[in-house]
Design an enzyme around this catalytic site. Sequence first.
Site, PDB file in Angstrom:
ATOM      1  N   GLY A   1       0.342  -1.150   0.383  1.00 51.35           N
ATOM      2  CA  GLY A   1       0.204   0.161  -0.054  1.00 51.35           C
ATOM      3  C   GLY A   1       0.811   1.603  -0.117  1.00 51.35           C
ATOM      4  O   GLY A   1       1.737   1.198  -0.654  1.00 51.35           O
ATOM      5  N   SER A   2       0.648   2.439   1.073  1.00 49.20           N
ATOM      6  CA  SER A   2       0.687   3.328   0.557  1.00 49.20           C
ATOM      7  C   SER A   2       2.403   3.670   1.678  1.00 49.20           C
ATOM      8  O   SER A   2       2.065   2.986   3.112  1.00 49.20           O
ATOM      9  CB  SER A   2       0.290   4.807   1.011  1.00 49.20           C
ATOM     10  OG  SER A   2      -0.698   4.809   1.986  1.00 49.20           O
TER      11      SER A   2
ATOM     12  N   CYS B   1       0.084   1.055 -11.635  1.00 52.16           N
ATOM     13  CA  CYS B   1       0.619  -0.692 -10.875  1.00 52.16           C
ATOM     14  C   CYS B   1       2.038  -0.672 -11.259  1.00 52.16           C
ATOM     15  O   CYS B   1       2.216  -1.515 -11.566  1.00 52.16           O
ATOM     16  CB  CYS B   1      -0.207  -1.204 -10.975  1.00 52.16           C
ATOM     17  SG  CYS B   1      -2.140  -1.527 -10.901  1.00 52.16           S
TER      18      CYS B   1
ATOM     19  N   VAL C   1       0.052   5.024   5.214  1.00 52.01           N
ATOM     20  CA  VAL C   1      -0.642   3.289   6.268  1.00 52.01           C
ATOM     21  C   VAL C   1       0.459   2.517   6.614  1.00 52.01           C
ATOM     22  O   VAL C   1       0.422   2.558   7.585  1.00 52.01           O
ATOM     23  CB  VAL C   1      -1.390   3.564   5.368  1.00 52.01           C
ATOM     24  CG1 VAL C   1      -2.337   2.155   5.727  1.00 52.01           C
ATOM     25  CG2 VAL C   1      -2.517   3.771   4.521  1.00 52.01           C
TER      26      VAL C   1
ATOM     27  N   GLU D   1       5.634  -2.954   1.218  1.00 49.58           N
ATOM     28  CA  GLU D   1       5.659  -3.154  -0.090  1.00 49.58           C
ATOM     29  C   GLU D   1       5.219  -1.573   0.095  1.00 49.58           C
ATOM     30  O   GLU D   1       3.386  -1.635   0.076  1.00 49.58           O
ATOM     31  CB  GLU D   1       5.340  -3.890  -1.062  1.00 49.58           C
ATOM     32  CG  GLU D   1       6.057  -3.834  -2.878  1.00 49.58           C
ATOM     33  CD  GLU D   1       5.437  -3.230  -3.703  1.00 49.58           C
ATOM     34  OE1 GLU D   1       5.535  -1.478  -3.820  1.00 49.58           O
ATOM     35  OE2 GLU D   1       4.093  -3.485  -3.816  1.00 49.58           O
TER      36      GLU D   1
END
Length: 595
Positions: free
Chosen positions: A275-276, A331, A279, A297
């Site tokens: 994710g980011s 992505c 987060v 990641e």
Amino acid sequence: MAFWFPLIVLGLAYAVCRFLLMLIPPNIASIEVDASDVMDDGNQTKENSYIYIPRKGVLIQTDKVQCYEPATMKYLGYFPALSPEEVKEHVAQSRIAQKEWSKSSFKQRRQFLRILLKYIIEHQELICEISSRDTGKTMVDASLGEIMTTCEKITWLLSEGEKWLKPECRASGRSMLHKRAKVEFYPLGVVGAIVSWNYPFHNIFNPMLAAVFSGNGVVIKVSEHASWSGCFYLRIIQAALVAVGAPENLVHVITGFAETGKALVSSVDKVIFVGSPGVGKMIMKNAADTLVPITLELGGKDAFIVCEDVDVPQVAQVGIRAALQSSGQNCAGAERFYVHREIYSSFVAEVVKLVKSVSVGPPLSGKYDMGAICLQEHADKLQNLVNDALEKGAKIAGRGSFGNLGEDAVEQFFPPTVLVNVDHTMKLMQVEAFGPIIPIMKFNSDDEVIVLANDSYYGLGCAVFSGNQKRAISIASQLHCGVAAINDFASSYMCQSLPFGGVKDSGFGRFAGVEGLRACCLVKSVVEDRWWPFIKTKIPKPIQYPVAENAFEFQESLVEALYGMNVWDRLRALFNLLKILSDSNSTISSTRRNN
């Protein structure tokens, strides 16, 4: 010749037998998965097919996760946002099942993988269509990013997984020559994965395959933006588990928002997060309370470097695929293009020509190169990045065109956009865009482009193109990132024997490959007697309690005898050791006679 001839014949016979065995179809069980409620056959009732109108502004976290098709805004249904207590119950069920599964054989685990592989190959269209409906990506992008990567991972695990989980012998060293040293790998227990929306099928299967093959249970929290597909994919996994006699509760997929993810982090034995960075930092804080190991990641700002000695049309084709892959969701795609000034104009022209040929539209309603953007209001964020760049001197060199979108879905699409005259003062060159924007910046030398590419908070991957492969390798070796592709893009991820992950704000730890597989294990170092019971550990007399007066002299000689810089020093030290031991034995014998 008389000696070698029988060996040659036997070798040929063995090769022929292996080849003939390959021609025999393997006996792999088939599984049935009910997909009647996820197929869009045009017969859905009005209650299940209305247009979903999301609220503007911040996503409101309720007790339901609402699901819809980004490309059409068609409502798909909802799933519950699980409470912390419900999350803990899912983990508890997986933990019970894992105790049974940890005793399973690799033969049983491989059969589980083969059943999954068979189902995936036979149901590619179904899997891709569900992924497309839930995220807006095209069928081709779903096949490339979801099907092929997952099949490659399964194939690698079938071929090499057991080898890398077996006990591994290590050198015992000079001081422990009488010992056997090895590393053993045991399941951690229950692995928790919190995965992103961009590859809903692969992001579930990727951590699940490694966790289950290494003997763990796994609980996967899917993104609130791709829960509909994730809950269907769980049916495939559970059917395969049942087919091999494994406990059905071994794998769980849970739905919810931040509270759900936080509860998962505090309940499991290992966390894998995709994710980011924001987060990811929160997950680190939560994991610190229970010292749960984590793999993060966190995305990237991958550099796509083009030297002047390349085939421009060919590299431009690779570049646009890298930038616009997965329906423009970008992505793990290329987000920064650096092109040598000698070919800058020709490369930009070629990219613009390709971008203008790209068609954007609902992926299941026609032949489109790009689909919808999954996240609500993300198109506005992308336009803000473009506007910031334009205000600071950038220019739009070209944009793609929309297909027949329909009035209700326009906000979920963004045209592929090529920007020139960009520099690092622009937000577009610093933050992760996650969209179909291609900023192209010129460079003058290899040293300059290395500095530019390293000028980023991120460090996930890179791609370097040059007609001189040594030159491309040299540039890539100086870039601070976890993944590099030479004269290609993202090819490293299709090599599932390789670890995947980044540095800096792209995270740390690795999944995939040997490193990712072993990261799901308790790594235990074991030392045992090599020639038991004939040679056992015995503490030398000088350092037995109470230690002798010459104990330190003994230790000095022991160190030099083992690690001295040349053989003469080691022999001299060995002689001194024997002398000390002899004196110690003489003293002990004299003491005994006097007593």
